[in-house]
Design a protein around this motif. Structure first.
Motif, PDB file in Angstrom:
ATOM      1  N   PRO A 171       0.806  -1.228   0.000  1.00 36.88           N
ATOM      2  CA  PRO A 171       0.000   0.000   0.000  1.00 36.88           C
ATOM      3  C   PRO A 171       0.837   1.277   0.000  1.00 36.88           C
ATOM      4  O   PRO A 171       0.486   2.256  -0.673  1.00 36.88           O
ATOM      5  N   ALA A 175       0.807   4.051  -2.978  1.00 39.90           N
ATOM      6  CA  ALA A 175       0.493   5.470  -2.731  1.00 39.90           C
ATOM      7  C   ALA A 175       1.578   6.375  -3.303  1.00 39.90           C
ATOM      8  O   ALA A 175       1.277   7.418  -3.902  1.00 39.90           O
ATOM      9  N   LYS A 178       1.275   6.407  -7.096  1.00 38.79           N
ATOM     10  CA  LYS A 178       0.103   7.178  -7.534  1.00 38.79           C
ATOM     11  C   LYS A 178       0.373   8.672  -7.434  1.00 38.79           C
ATOM     12  O   LYS A 178      -0.013   9.446  -8.331  1.00 38.79           O
ATOM     13  N   ASP A 210      -4.954   5.352 -12.025  1.00 42.99           N
ATOM     14  CA  ASP A 210      -6.027   4.686 -11.277  1.00 42.99           C
ATOM     15  C   ASP A 210      -5.652   3.279 -10.840  1.00 42.99           C
ATOM     16  O   ASP A 210      -6.218   2.751  -9.871  1.00 42.99           O
ATOM     17  N   THR A 213      -3.359   1.000  -6.772  1.00 45.38           N
ATOM     18  CA  THR A 213      -4.148   0.727  -5.580  1.00 45.38           C
ATOM     19  C   THR A 213      -4.068  -0.752  -5.249  1.00 45.38           C
ATOM     20  O   THR A 213      -3.840  -1.572  -6.145  1.00 45.38           O
ATOM     21  N   SER A 215      -6.629  -2.209  -3.628  1.00 43.94           N
ATOM     22  CA  SER A 215      -8.018  -2.587  -3.332  1.00 43.94           C
ATOM     23  C   SER A 215      -8.716  -3.219  -4.533  1.00 43.94           C
ATOM     24  O   SER A 215      -9.947  -3.211  -4.602  1.00 43.94           O
TER      25      SER A 215
END
Length: 278
Positions: A171, A175, A178, A210, A213, A215
């Protein structure tokens, strides 16, 4: 007696001084020698660092980053007739290895040629080493930047090695990538520059950002890729269109020749039968 005692003391003092002087000189000589060795080794180390050209930028990952840009971004940018500014890190001038990569000529499966000195190599990796050793001075190390630094944002691993795709998602890394991706979109395609730049800004976010991530979001490159139309492709297309009518014309003549030949054979066979009947 006192005179003799003074002379003995004086002689003893002189003897001790004479013994101590060589000891001091012999003890200081190695110290100076060690200092000299340290200086010479330091000089050698400095010279080696000057002679060996160290560039802390992965050529392989820079090549992968450019491949992503060329296949998944530039065709859409060219479609919009948008010109990327030199301040954008995605601009070709900001690729450290761009000039050297353009001087690679892949002649055959096992034949690569250096465009600078025309020397041939069996594999691309040997040509890369040749560039590092012989043509290092042609790298624009003062202005160009390392394109490999953008690999996290551009998903370079997807075009390099499929085994890297199975690694567990981090994660914190997602981040960071991104954030880097969004900063590229803002600097290369500012929304304030106009509608075309705004559309490309939105496209860049969907195409690259996009997917950063953990998730289970969208996959990278959802817009797909477009192959850039090359002059060779255009030339081959024109040549094919020119040769197609000739091809069909020869087929027509061939079929017509077969038909006329079969009709001639029929006439000969019929005339032969008539002669036999008489």
């Amino acid at each position: 007696m006192e005179k003799w005692s003074k002379w003995v003391v004086f002689l003893f003092f002189c003897l001790s001084v004479c013994i101590r002087i060589p000891y001091v000189s012999s003890s200081t000589a190695p110290l100076q020698g060690n200092q000299g060795n340290k200086k010479s080794s330091a000089a050698r180390t400095f010279k080696l660092e000057e002679d060996v050209h160290v560039v802390r930028c992965s050529r392989e990952r820079s090549r992968a980053a450019w491949k992503v840009i060329e296949e998944y971004l530039m065709p859409f940018v060219e479609q919009e007739r948008y010109k990327i500014s030199s301040g954008c890190r995605l601009h070709p001038d900001n690729d450290l290895y761009r000039d050297q990569e353009q001087h690679k000529h892949h002649l055959d499966i096992n034949e690569w040629r250096c465009g600078y000195c025309r020397k041939n190599f069996y594999e691309e990796k040997y040509l890369d080493k040749h560039f590092d050793n012989r043509h290092f001075d042609l790298l624009n190390t003062s202005h160009s930047r390392c394109l490999a630094d953008l690999c996290g944002a551009l998903h370079c691993d997807l075009v390099m090695d499929s085994s890297l795709r199975k690694t567990k998602c981090n994660p914190a890394a997602a981040a960071r990538n991104k954030h880097l991706c969004e900063s590229l979109a803002d600097s290369c395609f500012p929304v304030s520059k106009g509608p075309v730049s705004g559309r490309l800004h939105e496209f860049f976010l969907r195409q690259f950002c996009d997917a950063h991530t953990c998730s289970g979001g969208p996959k990278p490159f959802p817009k797909g890729q477009k192959n850039r139309t090359s002059m060779l492709y255009i030339s081959l297309s024109v040549l094919t269109l020119m040769l197609l009518p000739l091809f069909y014309f020869f087929i027509y003549l061939y079929q017509r020749g077969i038909k006329s030949g079969s009709q001639e054979l029929k006439r000969i066979s019929l005339s032969g039968r008539k002669k036999k009947s008489f």
